[in-house]
Motif scaffolding. Structure first.
Motif, PDB file in Angstrom:
ATOM      1  N   ASN A  43      11.815  -1.183 -39.882  1.00 13.38           N
ATOM      2  CA  ASN A  43      12.427   0.013 -39.277  1.00 13.38           C
ATOM      3  C   ASN A  43      13.152  -0.330 -37.980  1.00 13.38           C
ATOM      4  OD1 ASN A  43      11.396   1.593 -41.362  1.00 13.38           O
ATOM      5  ND2 ASN A  43       9.490   2.028 -40.252  1.00 13.38           N
ATOM      6  N   TRP A  44      12.575  -1.234 -37.202  1.00 11.01           N
ATOM      7  CA  TRP A  44      13.217  -1.672 -35.950  1.00 11.01           C
ATOM      8  C   TRP A  44      14.531  -2.400 -36.237  1.00 11.01           C
ATOM      9  CZ3 TRP A  44      13.142  -6.840 -33.593  1.00 11.01           C
ATOM     10  CH2 TRP A  44      13.645  -6.839 -32.286  1.00 11.01           C
ATOM     11  N   LEU A  45      14.541  -3.242 -37.271  1.00  9.99           N
ATOM     12  CA  LEU A  45      15.766  -3.947 -37.652  1.00  9.99           C
ATOM     13  C   LEU A  45      16.827  -2.970 -38.161  1.00  9.99           C
ATOM     14  CD1 LEU A  45      14.224  -7.043 -39.486  1.00  9.99           C
ATOM     15  CD2 LEU A  45      15.310  -7.024 -37.234  1.00  9.99           C
ATOM     16  N   ARG A  46      16.419  -1.977 -38.941  1.00  9.87           N
ATOM     17  CA  ARG A  46      17.387  -0.987 -39.445  1.00  9.87           C
ATOM     18  C   ARG A  46      17.964  -0.166 -38.296  1.00  9.87           C
ATOM     19  NH1 ARG A  46      13.255   0.145 -43.437  1.00  9.87           N
ATOM     20  NH2 ARG A  46      13.736  -0.890 -45.427  1.00  9.87           N
ATOM     21  N   HIS A  47      17.111   0.179 -37.355  1.00  8.91           N
ATOM     22  CA  HIS A  47      17.573   0.986 -36.216  1.00  8.91           C
ATOM     23  C   HIS A  47      18.622   0.229 -35.405  1.00  8.91           C
ATOM     24  CE1 HIS A  47      17.410   3.884 -32.954  1.00  8.91           C
ATOM     25  NE2 HIS A  47      17.212   2.877 -32.095  1.00  8.91           N
ATOM     26  N   ASN A  48      18.528  -1.105 -35.365  1.00 10.95           N
ATOM     27  CA  ASN A  48      19.485  -1.917 -34.614  1.00 10.95           C
ATOM     28  C   ASN A  48      20.601  -2.490 -35.493  1.00 10.95           C
ATOM     29  OD1 ASN A  48      18.341  -2.398 -31.642  1.00 10.95           O
ATOM     30  ND2 ASN A  48      16.594  -2.422 -33.047  1.00 10.95           N
ATOM     31  N   ASN A  49      20.675  -2.029 -36.757  1.00 13.99           N
ATOM     32  CA  ASN A  49      21.731  -2.471 -37.691  1.00 13.99           C
ATOM     33  C   ASN A  49      21.773  -3.990 -37.812  1.00 13.99           C
ATOM     34  OD1 ASN A  49      22.613   0.193 -38.171  1.00 13.99           O
ATOM     35  ND2 ASN A  49      23.813   0.156 -36.268  1.00 13.99           N
TER      36      ASN A  49
END
Length: 410
Positions: A43-49
């Motif tokens: 989720n953290w990686l998705r939030h930062n694209n």
């Protein structure tokens, strides 16, 4: 377009992740190495694209994280720890993750090969089988050491102490019988033929403690044998039969060694030539060049030790067969030594196997036939459908004719 890369320093209990963008802006977070925190990491990686992720192949700790990221839209890259060593200096988990992210963003990482799930499962079975075989060999050596300690040198008379004849003697000893009593009632022709030699080599006796230990180790050997057979049955289900047929056509390769080679080699199309295959296996020589002077050392051994081991075993079998690899072995052994010759034959066999798998071809030994000389002459002469005989065919026929003439003269 903004490119973000994430480097993850993987440990047994923690995951230290750092994201770097084009402007060298950094974001670092620490997660636990658990499924719940891995979801938070995604989720953290998705939030930062950020979809480009790199990690080191540290033991087996990377496996779960790699599979979790592989099942989603991320692009995980597995890096060889030997190739991505950081510059010496202050070393922290955060700096290690930053260094990995920087290397990935600069396209300086050569991704390691991660096989597909069926190959991974076959590889696990093959490696576990090797460990079980090693353990069984250790217990067999302990049994022989126990017997030798009590002046019962069965290994000097019997070729295999744990074969059919040797097992009969061991069972009798564990039942409290003497060697003379066992040989009096045996129906084994091999034991009857070597009766006096066995009695002379096994004049000792076993105490109650020795018999107890012998029973314990014998049960362990039998249990390991059953487990090894179960592993081999599972391997037979997972292996590709066509690929196994191709590999087994090579001299010295059996079904078990062929399945192990398939598991360790993986996809043969990822190699460009035979030299790359040999280098990946660790059969390439160490090269040191300076001021135009090139020095070649021993093999690097930096590749798959499992594949290297099974290929050397195959080489030992192949050089005892009537094939070109036997001639190659003795030609090299006469100039260097036998160990170097075994490695050279193993490398040659590996490149041949790679070529056969890549082209889906069966190995054919040119100029070699297991038929008798008479059958060869008849087949060469009576075959009217052939368009003509090549130079090799003519030489083969003449060679057979010479042999026949020499036999008749004798």
């Amino acid at each position: 377009m903004e490119q973000k890369c994430c480097g993850i320093d993987v440990h047994r209990d923690t995951l230290v992740a750092t994201i770097i963008d084009n402007t060298n802006q950094k974001q670092t977070q620490t997660f636990t190495n658990s499924i719940i925190d891995m979801e938070q990491l995604k989720n953290w990686l998705r939030h930062n694209n950020c979809i480009d992720v790199v990690m080191e192949s540290t033991g087996s700790y990377w496996t779960t994280l790699y599979m979790v990221l592989e099942d989603t839209n991320f692009k995980p890259v597995l890096a060889n720890a030997h190739q991505v060593k950081a510059i010496p200096g202050r070393k922290t988990d955060q700096r290690d993750s930053e260094w990995l992210a920087y290397l990935l963003r600069s396209d300086l990482i050569r991704p390691s090969y991660v096989p597909t799930k069926p190959i991974r499962e076959l590889r696990e079975l093959a490696r576990t089988r090797v460990r079980y075989v090693e353990s069984r060999t250790q217990y067999k050596n302990r049994c022989q050491k126990l017997l030798s300690k009590n002046n019962m040198r069965l290994s000097s008379v019997l070729s295999d102490v744990f074969g059919k004849a040797g097992k009969e003697i061991l069972d009798g000893l564990m039942a409290g019988k003497t060697v003379e009593d066992i040989l009096k009632t045996t129906q084994n022709k091999h034991l009857q033929k070597q009766k006096q030699e066995i009695i002379d080599a096994a004049k000792g006796s076993l105490s109650k403690t020795d018999i107890f230990l012998l029973k314990q180790m014998s049960r362990t050997i039998e249990s390991l044998t059953v487990q090894i057979k179960e592993l081999e049955a599972c391997m037979a289900v997972l292996v590709d039969e066509r690929a196994l047929e191709v590999i087994c056509s090579v001299p010295g390769v059996g079904r078990l060694s062929g399945a192990t080679i398939l598991a360790e080699l993986g996809d043969p199309s990822r190699f460009g030539n035979g030299r790359q295959v040999a280098s990946w296996c660790g059969f390439a020589p160490f090269v040191s060049q300076s001021a135009g002077v090139t020095r070649l050392g021993s093999i690097t051994k930096r590749g798959s030790r499992w594949l290297r081991r099974v290929m050397v075993e195959v080489a030992h079998v192949a050089v005892r067969m009537d094939c070109r690899f036997k001639d190659m072995f003795w030609r090299i052994a006469s100039k260097r030594c036998k160990n170097v010759a075994y490695v050279a034959v193993a490398r040659k066999l590996l490149t041949v196997i790679w070529h056969l798998l890549l082209n889906d071809e069966v190995f054919v030994e040119e100029g070699f036939s297991k038929k008798s000389p008479v059958a060869v002459v008849k087949s060469k002469i009576s075959d009217d459908s052939s368009k003509g005989l090549s130079l090799d065919d003519v030489s083969g026929v003449l060679g057979c004719a010479v042999k026949l003439v020499s036999v008749d003269d004798g």
